[in-house]
Motif scaffolding. Structure first.
Motif, PDB file in Angstrom:
ATOM      1  N   SER A  61      -7.428   5.454   3.262  1.00 36.86           N
ATOM      2  CA  SER A  61      -6.738   4.568   4.213  1.00 36.86           C
ATOM      3  C   SER A  61      -7.590   3.353   4.524  1.00 36.86           C
ATOM      4  CB  SER A  61      -6.440   5.315   5.516  1.00 36.86           C
ATOM      5  OG  SER A  61      -5.404   6.227   5.331  1.00 36.86           O
ATOM      6  N   PHE A  62      -7.899   2.575   3.499  1.00 36.36           N
ATOM      7  CA  PHE A  62      -8.654   1.348   3.782  1.00 36.36           C
ATOM      8  C   PHE A  62      -7.784   0.338   4.526  1.00 36.36           C
ATOM      9  CE2 PHE A  62     -10.927   2.833  -0.087  1.00 36.36           C
ATOM     10  CZ  PHE A  62     -12.186   2.948   0.474  1.00 36.36           C
ATOM     11  N   PHE A  63      -6.527   0.256   4.119  1.00 37.95           N
ATOM     12  CA  PHE A  63      -5.695  -0.849   4.600  1.00 37.95           C
ATOM     13  C   PHE A  63      -4.491  -0.398   5.435  1.00 37.95           C
ATOM     14  CE2 PHE A  63      -7.394  -2.311   0.385  1.00 37.95           C
ATOM     15  CZ  PHE A  63      -8.326  -3.200   0.909  1.00 37.95           C
ATOM     16  N   VAL A  64      -4.291   0.911   5.567  1.00 41.07           N
ATOM     17  CA  VAL A  64      -3.091   1.367   6.280  1.00 41.07           C
ATOM     18  C   VAL A  64      -3.495   2.017   7.590  1.00 41.07           C
ATOM     19  CG1 VAL A  64      -0.947   2.655   6.059  1.00 41.07           C
ATOM     20  CG2 VAL A  64      -2.141   1.885   4.010  1.00 41.07           C
ATOM     21  N   PRO A  65      -3.007   1.476   8.702  1.00 41.95           N
ATOM     22  CA  PRO A  65      -3.345   2.062   9.999  1.00 41.95           C
ATOM     23  C   PRO A  65      -2.520   3.325  10.248  1.00 41.95           C
ATOM     24  CG  PRO A  65      -1.894   0.188  10.284  1.00 41.95           C
ATOM     25  CD  PRO A  65      -2.122   0.325   8.805  1.00 41.95           C
ATOM     26  N   ALA A  66      -2.901   4.060  11.278  1.00 37.41           N
ATOM     27  CA  ALA A  66      -2.111   5.229  11.667  1.00 37.41           C
ATOM     28  C   ALA A  66      -0.812   4.755  12.307  1.00 37.41           C
ATOM     29  CB  ALA A  66      -2.915   6.080  12.649  1.00 37.41           C
ATOM     30  N   GLY A  67       0.209   5.599  12.228  1.00 32.44           N
ATOM     31  CA  GLY A  67       1.419   5.332  13.005  1.00 32.44           C
ATOM     32  C   GLY A  67       2.450   4.453  12.330  1.00 32.44           C
ATOM     33  N   VAL A  68       2.271   4.122  11.044  1.00 36.15           N
ATOM     34  CA  VAL A  68       3.305   3.343  10.354  1.00 36.15           C
ATOM     35  C   VAL A  68       4.476   4.264  10.065  1.00 36.15           C
ATOM     36  CG1 VAL A  68       3.886   2.054   8.264  1.00 36.15           C
ATOM     37  CG2 VAL A  68       1.637   1.778   9.322  1.00 36.15           C
ATOM     38  N   LEU A  69       5.684   3.789  10.397  1.00 36.95           N
ATOM     39  CA  LEU A  69       6.886   4.578  10.137  1.00 36.95           C
ATOM     40  C   LEU A  69       7.662   3.926   8.994  1.00 36.95           C
ATOM     41  CD1 LEU A  69       8.301   5.215  13.742  1.00 36.95           C
ATOM     42  CD2 LEU A  69       6.880   6.745  12.346  1.00 36.95           C
ATOM     43  N   ILE A  70       8.153   4.760   8.074  1.00 33.04           N
ATOM     44  CA  ILE A  70       9.097   4.249   7.074  1.00 33.04           C
ATOM     45  C   ILE A  70      10.386   5.007   7.285  1.00 33.04           C
ATOM     46  CG2 ILE A  70       9.636   4.086   4.629  1.00 33.04           C
ATOM     47  CD1 ILE A  70       6.748   3.571   4.099  1.00 33.04           C
ATOM     48  N   ALA A 129       0.811  -1.217   0.000  1.00 33.88           N
ATOM     49  CA  ALA A 129       0.000   0.000   0.000  1.00 33.88           C
ATOM     50  C   ALA A 129       0.842   1.263   0.000  1.00 33.88           C
ATOM     51  CB  ALA A 129      -0.923   0.013   1.219  1.00 33.88           C
ATOM     52  N   LEU A 130       2.096   1.153   0.432  1.00 35.69           N
ATOM     53  CA  LEU A 130       2.924   2.349   0.594  1.00 35.69           C
ATOM     54  C   LEU A 130       4.032   2.340  -0.450  1.00 35.69           C
ATOM     55  CD1 LEU A 130       3.119   2.149   4.485  1.00 35.69           C
ATOM     56  CD2 LEU A 130       1.660   3.653   3.097  1.00 35.69           C
ATOM     57  N   PRO A 131       3.904   3.183  -1.462  1.00 37.68           N
ATOM     58  CA  PRO A 131       4.862   3.143  -2.580  1.00 37.68           C
ATOM     59  C   PRO A 131       6.309   3.303  -2.130  1.00 37.68           C
ATOM     60  CG  PRO A 131       2.998   4.574  -3.088  1.00 37.68           C
ATOM     61  CD  PRO A 131       2.856   4.175  -1.649  1.00 37.68           C
ATOM     62  N   GLN A 132       6.523   3.990  -1.006  1.00 35.97           N
ATOM     63  CA  GLN A 132       7.908   4.235  -0.606  1.00 35.97           C
ATOM     64  C   GLN A 132       8.466   3.124   0.285  1.00 35.97           C
ATOM     65  OE1 GLN A 132       5.084   5.452   0.421  1.00 35.97           O
ATOM     66  NE2 GLN A 132       5.227   7.007   2.032  1.00 35.97           N
ATOM     67  N   ALA A 133       7.652   2.068   0.543  1.00 38.16           N
ATOM     68  CA  ALA A 133       8.063   1.074   1.535  1.00 38.16           C
ATOM     69  C   ALA A 133       9.275   0.257   1.090  1.00 38.16           C
ATOM     70  CB  ALA A 133       6.893   0.141   1.852  1.00 38.16           C
ATOM     71  N   ALA A 175       6.813   9.235   9.588  1.00 38.35           N
ATOM     72  CA  ALA A 175       5.459   8.698   9.761  1.00 38.35           C
ATOM     73  C   ALA A 175       4.705   8.860   8.445  1.00 38.35           C
ATOM     74  CB  ALA A 175       4.735   9.456  10.865  1.00 38.35           C
ATOM     75  N   VAL A 176       3.927   7.831   8.054  1.00 37.13           N
ATOM     76  CA  VAL A 176       3.171   7.970   6.818  1.00 37.13           C
ATOM     77  C   VAL A 176       1.851   8.660   7.109  1.00 37.13           C
ATOM     78  CG1 VAL A 176       4.222   5.898   5.844  1.00 37.13           C
ATOM     79  CG2 VAL A 176       2.005   5.741   6.975  1.00 37.13           C
ATOM     80  N   ASP A 177       1.351   9.331   6.088  1.00 38.10           N
ATOM     81  CA  ASP A 177       0.146  10.130   6.276  1.00 38.10           C
ATOM     82  C   ASP A 177      -1.102   9.284   6.006  1.00 38.10           C
ATOM     83  OD1 ASP A 177      -1.612  12.182   6.606  1.00 38.10           O
ATOM     84  OD2 ASP A 177      -1.359  12.950   4.568  1.00 38.10           O
ATOM     85  N   HIS A 178      -1.351   8.312   6.855  1.00 39.65           N
ATOM     86  CA  HIS A 178      -2.539   7.472   6.726  1.00 39.65           C
ATOM     87  C   HIS A 178      -3.103   7.252   8.108  1.00 39.65           C
ATOM     88  CE1 HIS A 178      -2.590   5.953   2.556  1.00 39.65           C
ATOM     89  NE2 HIS A 178      -1.272   6.008   2.586  1.00 39.65           N
ATOM     90  N   ARG A 179      -4.376   7.068   8.217  1.00 33.52           N
ATOM     91  CA  ARG A 179      -4.930   6.696   9.512  1.00 33.52           C
ATOM     92  C   ARG A 179      -6.218   5.907   9.337  1.00 33.52           C
ATOM     93  NH1 ARG A 179      -5.752  11.776   8.346  1.00 33.52           N
ATOM     94  NH2 ARG A 179      -3.643  12.255   8.946  1.00 33.52           N
ATOM     95  N   GLY A 180      -6.440   5.009  10.320  1.00 30.40           N
ATOM     96  CA  GLY A 180      -7.757   4.391  10.414  1.00 30.40           C
ATOM     97  C   GLY A 180      -7.962   3.120   9.616  1.00 30.40           C
ATOM     98  N   GLY A 181      -6.980   2.712   8.800  1.00 27.68           N
ATOM     99  CA  GLY A 181      -7.190   1.497   8.004  1.00 27.68           C
ATOM    100  C   GLY A 181      -6.762   0.250   8.751  1.00 27.68           C
ATOM    101  N   ASN A 182      -7.001  -0.912   8.128  1.00 26.67           N
ATOM    102  CA  ASN A 182      -6.633  -2.170   8.775  1.00 26.67           C
ATOM    103  C   ASN A 182      -6.098  -3.153   7.733  1.00 26.67           C
ATOM    104  OD1 ASN A 182      -6.431  -4.572  10.122  1.00 26.67           O
ATOM    105  ND2 ASN A 182      -8.321  -4.257  11.303  1.00 26.67           N
ATOM    106  N   PRO A 183      -4.818  -3.531   7.854  1.00 23.43           N
ATOM    107  CA  PRO A 183      -4.249  -4.452   6.864  1.00 23.43           C
ATOM    108  C   PRO A 183      -4.957  -5.806   6.853  1.00 23.43           C
ATOM    109  CG  PRO A 183      -2.604  -3.854   8.539  1.00 23.43           C
ATOM    110  CD  PRO A 183      -3.853  -3.096   8.862  1.00 23.43           C
TER     111      PRO A 183
END
Ligand code: HEM
Ligand SMILES: [Cu+2]
Length: 601
Positions: free
Chosen positions: A252-261, A165-169, A265-273
């Motif tokens: 942010s369907f699939f990305v939760p808040a607080g993911v760090l790359i 989900a995160l192109p920079q991952a 911190a990535v600008d997503h919140r509220g999703g669930n992988p």
């Protein structure tokens, strides 16, 4: 359209080359197009497997030839980590969606359904043509991803977020992953067009006398497969579009808040992988049955034909196909035992998983009972059908092992799982597809394939398959993970290198053996022995049509069906089989009464 009102005469205008072979609406041409394109993709998927095996057999070694073949992925001949993960991902994606699904439903489904039910074509020939013509764009988009910045997708054929989900991952999370999702979305639309056609055709276009319970098991299997595709694929289509939105649209369907790359911190919140895992496997498990039901059907017909015996337990076979189809929607959680699900839920999924083994076992015992005391002909199609049986049982048994959460939690994502699904799905389905190719080739091209080359192909493939995949169970016990670039960095796994080298050599032999098939296929299509109309003494309708059948399949009148598809060695008949078109009077000889019992189908 009811059965009685088929147009009996169907005058075909002469078609141009383009309309006849390229933008054809003839189900047979479309079937062969699907099959040939799948064959090209199988070669690409196979080459990627060889890349994987080179790295796993001898981690860190430089292969100059590889360097010149893939200057980007293996600079200086050393497979790069990103290219390794892209190879694993693309191998899986190609083999499952672009080879097996397209070959079994698009190839065999298209070619066989109208012929076996006595129809002139699919219900919607134009939609059928559209279905095929979505396949090349899908595969071009997929293959293009090898050449973009960061390379092809690297997150596995299951594309779990957040990696996907995160192109920079990671390198393989970039444009390659976007193209992967777009490609899959296009291909799913192709599958949906196909499924609608197969379902409507089987329900509406069966010829006179062809009741549902007289259908050959191949058609039953393809019919239920189409239903599975129709209900399961839209879920992945929706999920893929949602994932594209997450990647490109800021959702942010699939990305939760607080993911760090890194430390960002990535600008997503509220999703669930985990939402992705549920959506993916809601398709994913039915999908594995999309890949195994058509083989089960084809093998049933080929076994009965070559044992010269009626299939054992026809109604149980049909019921098992339907039961497997239904249950396949209730087991997806067995791919997620380690996702932190409640143990009670794990137990529920374990129960449904073990229940689905029952219809599979019924089918296996019925195949064995069909063989029992048959006059078996060991033709190449028969050898591959028997090979299917062996591989399916080997893989099915480990499925029962993996179905138990306490075992799977240890085995998950190890090579034990790789061994399991290659046997039960990859190898079994491919062997059945080979059986089907050798068996129906005369109907497709009007010529026979070479039996001697076929037997070489079989034995090398059979021994090669076991030598390659059986030792992987042991690697799994020892804890070797899937999708790992250099396992030798772990002290506890370094000792596994010799076994991995052995597996790689076996895999090269297995790969090389497929060139015998390719040669046999193309050489036989051009100058194989001319095939009779019914070279195997088959009962089903396709063996009544000319080889190859003309556009429209049948002469001025459609065939009429009087019996089920398995009247092999009927007592008292002149030949050792009665085609489905044989009217009851023709067999009015002593012993007829006995056979009548079976005609109730
Ligand atoms: C007796 C029937 C079966 C049982 C009980 C069973 C059970 C399982 C379980 C529990 C897993 C998850 C293992 C893990 O990820 O740790 C699994 C994986 C898998 N199975 Fe089966 N299975 C069965 C039949 C099949 C069939 C018929 C196919 C295909 C035609 C298939 C294809 C797969 C695939 C592709 C995976 C790997 C998924 C991944 O990438 O993680 N299985 N199986
Ligand atoms: Cu599953």
């Amino acid at each position: 359209m009811s059965h009685a009102t088929h147009p009996e005469v169907h005058v075909e205008p002469e078609l141009s080359f383009w309309r006849k072979y390229i933008f054809s609406q003839d189900h047979k041409v479309i079937g062969i197009q699907y099959a040939l394109t799948s064959l090209v993709m199988a070669v690409i998927g196979g080459i990627l497997a060889m890349v994987i095996r080179l790295q796993l057999g001898w981690p860190g070694t430089r292969w100059p030839l590889l360097g010149s073949l893939f200057p980007g992925g293996a600079p200086g001949g050393l497979v790069s980590p990103a290219f390794y993960l892209a190879s694993v991902t693309m191998h899986g994606t190609i083999m499952i969606f672009f080879v097996l699904t397209t070959l079994l439903t698009g190839g065999f489904g298209n070619f066989l359904i109208p012929l076996m039910i006595g129809a002139r074509d699919m219900a919607f020939p134009f939609l059928n043509m559209l279905s095929y013509w979505l396949y090349p764009p899908a595969l071009l988009v997929l293959l293009a991803s090898f050449f973009v910045e960061g390379g092809a997708a690297g997150g596995g054929w299951t594309a779990y977020p957040p990696l996907s989900a995160l192109p920079q991952a990671a390198p393989g999370s970039g444009l390659g992953q976007t193209l992967w999702l777009i490609s899959l979305a296009i291909l799913i639309v192709a599958f949906l067009f196909g499924s609608l056609n197969y379902i409507t055709t089987v329900l509406q276009l069966r010829t006179r006398g062809m009741s549902m319970l007289r259908l050959p098991l191949t058609v039953w299997a393809l019919f239920v497969t189409a239903l599975l595709s129709l209900f399961a694929f839209p879920v992945l289509l929706a999920a893929s579009i949602m994932l594209l939105f997450d990647r490109l649209g800021g959702t942010s369907f699939f990305v939760p808040a607080g993911v760090l790359i890194g430390s960002q911190a990535v600008d997503h919140r509220g999703g669930n992988p985990l939402l992705w895992q549920h959506l993916f496997w809601f398709l994913g498990h039915p999908e594995v049955y999309v890949l195994i039901l058509p083989p089960m059907g084809m093998v049933s017909d080929i076994l009965a034909n070559n044992a010269r015996k009626p299939i054992f337990g026809y109604r149980f076979m049909v019921a098992s196909i339907v039961a497997i189809g239904f249950l396949s929607f209730l087991v997806w959680g067995h791919h997620m035992y380690v996702s932190g699900m409640h143990p009670l839920l794990g137990t529920a999924f374990m129960t449904t998983t073990l229940i689905i083994a029952v219809p599979s076992a019924i089918k296996t015992f019925n195949w064995l009972a069909t063989l029992y005391r048959g006059r078996i002909r060991f033709t190449t199609p028969m050898l591959f059908a028997l090979g299917f049986l062996s591989l399916f049982v080997t893989g099915g048994l480990t499925g029962i092992v993996l179905g138990q959460p306490p075992v799977d939690i240890y085995m998950h994502d190890t090579f034990f799982v790789v061994a399991h699904f290659h046997f039960v799905m990859g190898l079994a389905a491919i062997f059945a597809a080979f059986a089907g190719t050798y068996y129906w080739f005369p109907k497709m091209f009007g010529r026979m394939m070479d039996e001697r080359l076929g037997k070489w192909h079989f034995w090398l493939s059979f021994v090669g398959a076991y030598a390659t995949f059986f030792p992987m169970h042991y690697l799994g016990f020892r804890g070797m993970m899937r999708r790992i670039y250099t396992y030798t960095l772990y002290e506890r796994l370094a000792g596994l290198q010799p076994i991995n080298a052995f597996i790689s050599v076996a895999a090269f032999v297995l790969f090389a053996a497929q060139f015998i098939f390719l040669y046999n296929f193309f050489a036989s299509a051009v100058r194989g022995r001319r095939a009779e109309v019914n070279p195997w003494g088959g009962t089903t309708l396709e063996w009544q049509a000319p080889s190859p059948p003309p556009h429209g399949n049948w002469g001025p009148t459609l065939p009429t069906v009087y019996r089920w598809a398995y009247d092999y060695s009927p007592p008292g008949a002149r030949e050792d089989f009665l085609p489905q078109t044989a009217p009851p009077v023709e067999a009015a000889v002593p012993g007829d009464g006995q056979r009548r019992g079976r005609e109730g189908h």
